[in-house]
Write a protein that holds these residues in place. Structure first.
Motif, short mmCIF file in Angstrom:
data_model
loop_
_atom_site.label_atom_id
_atom_site.label_comp_id
_atom_site.label_asym_id
_atom_site.label_seq_id
_atom_site.Cartn_x
_atom_site.Cartn_y
_atom_site.Cartn_z
N ILE A 114 0.82 -1.20 0.00
CA ILE A 114 0.00 0.00 0.00
C ILE A 114 0.86 1.25 0.00
O ILE A 114 2.02 1.24 0.38
CB ILE A 114 -0.96 0.03 1.21
CG1 ILE A 114 -0.18 -0.05 2.54
CG2 ILE A 114 -1.98 -1.07 1.13
CD1 ILE A 114 -1.02 0.17 3.78
N TYR A 158 -2.09 5.66 2.58
CA TYR A 158 -3.33 4.92 2.35
C TYR A 158 -4.37 5.18 3.44
O TYR A 158 -5.55 5.23 3.18
CB TYR A 158 -3.04 3.42 2.28
CG TYR A 158 -4.24 2.58 1.89
CD1 TYR A 158 -4.56 2.39 0.54
CD2 TYR A 158 -5.06 2.00 2.84
CE1 TYR A 158 -5.65 1.63 0.16
CE2 TYR A 158 -6.16 1.25 2.48
CZ TYR A 158 -6.45 1.07 1.14
OH TYR A 158 -7.54 0.33 0.77
N GLU A 166 -13.08 -5.08 3.44
CA GLU A 166 -13.17 -4.59 2.05
C GLU A 166 -12.06 -5.20 1.18
O GLU A 166 -12.31 -5.64 0.06
CB GLU A 166 -13.05 -3.07 2.06
CG GLU A 166 -13.15 -2.42 0.70
CD GLU A 166 -12.95 -0.91 0.79
OE1 GLU A 166 -12.23 -0.39 -0.08
OE2 GLU A 166 -13.50 -0.29 1.71
N VAL A 167 -10.84 -5.25 1.72
CA VAL A 167 -9.71 -5.83 0.99
C VAL A 167 -9.96 -7.31 0.73
O VAL A 167 -9.75 -7.80 -0.38
CB VAL A 167 -8.37 -5.62 1.76
CG1 VAL A 167 -7.24 -6.38 1.09
CG2 VAL A 167 -8.04 -4.14 1.87
N LYS A 173 -12.56 -7.76 -2.06
CA LYS A 173 -12.01 -7.42 -3.37
C LYS A 173 -11.03 -8.50 -3.86
O LYS A 173 -10.99 -8.82 -5.03
CB LYS A 173 -11.30 -6.07 -3.29
CG LYS A 173 -10.81 -5.58 -4.61
CD LYS A 173 -11.11 -4.12 -4.78
CE LYS A 173 -10.69 -3.75 -6.17
NZ LYS A 173 -11.18 -2.56 -6.66
N ILE A 194 -1.73 -7.96 -3.32
CA ILE A 194 -2.82 -7.00 -3.45
C ILE A 194 -2.12 -5.65 -3.52
O ILE A 194 -1.39 -5.28 -2.60
CB ILE A 194 -3.76 -7.07 -2.23
CG1 ILE A 194 -4.30 -8.48 -2.05
CG2 ILE A 194 -4.87 -6.03 -2.34
CD1 ILE A 194 -4.79 -8.79 -0.65
N ASP A 239 -1.98 -1.48 -4.13
CA ASP A 239 -2.69 -0.21 -4.01
C ASP A 239 -2.50 0.61 -5.30
O ASP A 239 -1.37 0.96 -5.66
CB ASP A 239 -2.13 0.56 -2.80
CG ASP A 239 -2.81 1.89 -2.55
OD1 ASP A 239 -3.76 2.25 -3.27
OD2 ASP A 239 -2.37 2.58 -1.60
N THR A 279 -5.17 -8.58 -7.30
CA THR A 279 -6.11 -7.47 -7.44
C THR A 279 -5.43 -6.16 -7.08
O THR A 279 -4.37 -6.15 -6.45
CB THR A 279 -7.38 -7.68 -6.57
OG1 THR A 279 -8.39 -6.76 -6.98
CG2 THR A 279 -7.09 -7.49 -5.09
N ARG A 280 -6.05 -5.09 -7.53
CA ARG A 280 -5.62 -3.74 -7.15
C ARG A 280 -6.73 -3.13 -6.28
O ARG A 280 -7.90 -3.39 -6.50
CB ARG A 280 -5.47 -2.85 -8.37
CG ARG A 280 -4.17 -2.98 -9.10
CD ARG A 280 -4.03 -1.74 -9.96
NE ARG A 280 -3.07 -1.86 -11.03
CZ ARG A 280 -2.82 -0.87 -11.87
NH1 ARG A 280 -3.46 0.26 -11.77
NH2 ARG A 280 -1.94 -1.00 -12.82
N LEU A 281 -6.30 -2.31 -5.34
CA LEU A 281 -7.27 -1.58 -4.50
C LEU A 281 -7.49 -0.21 -5.10
O LEU A 281 -6.63 0.35 -5.73
CB LEU A 281 -6.72 -1.41 -3.08
CG LEU A 281 -6.45 -2.68 -2.30
CD1 LEU A 281 -5.88 -2.35 -0.94
CD2 LEU A 281 -7.73 -3.48 -2.15
#
Length: 147
Positions: free
Chosen positions: A58, A62, A69-70, A73, A108, A110, A145-147
């Protein structure tokens, strides 16, 4: 760190390893040391979900991480921050030194890191920092995934 440098060279990454006298204790300390924006710092947090461990990279600005939520996702079920011993077991590195690349976990990432040409994060060694582009971090990791 030798393994990391070899991997970066082998993959023709543009990067710089910056040595410093003592470990960096926080994102703000890193920003102050390198004269960069807080958002350019990129801590690698290890999270534990129902399916095992993942690395959460991140931006230093951030804010508070909403693990539910993370998890949703990333499709990882219930998610929490790994304990220090778990981080060591999962990566071979201690908290605060987990490298941006080469830890062997799914990532994951950011999206806010892509605001910058260069970001600064771990190398696996407390007294060294990796300066690299966010696109290289994405290319050289298994991003789920990307946040």
């Amino acid at each position: 760190m030798e393994k990391l440098v070899h991997f970066l060279q082998e993959n023709q990454a543009r990067y710089e390893i910056i040595s410093h006298e003592k470990p960096i204790a926080s994102a703000q300390d890193g920003a102050d040391l390198f004269g960069i924006e807080l958002g350019q710092t990129a801590p690698t947090l290890i999270v534990k979900g129902d399916g095992g461990y993942a690395a959460l990279i991140i931006s230093g600005d951030y804010g508070r991480v909403d693990f539910a939520e993370v998890a949703q996702k990333a499709g990882l079920g219930k998610l929490k921050l790994a304990k220090p011993q778990e981080v060591m077991e999962a990566t071979g590195f201690s908290i605060g030194s987990v490298p941006l690349i080469g830890h062997g976990l799914s990532v994951i990432l950011d999206s806010k890191l892509f605001r910058y040409e260069w970001i600064f994060g771990g190398t696996g060694v407390p007294e060294a920092t990796l300066k690299i582009s966010p696109s290289e971090v994405e290319r050289l990791n298994r991003v789920i995934t990307r946040l």
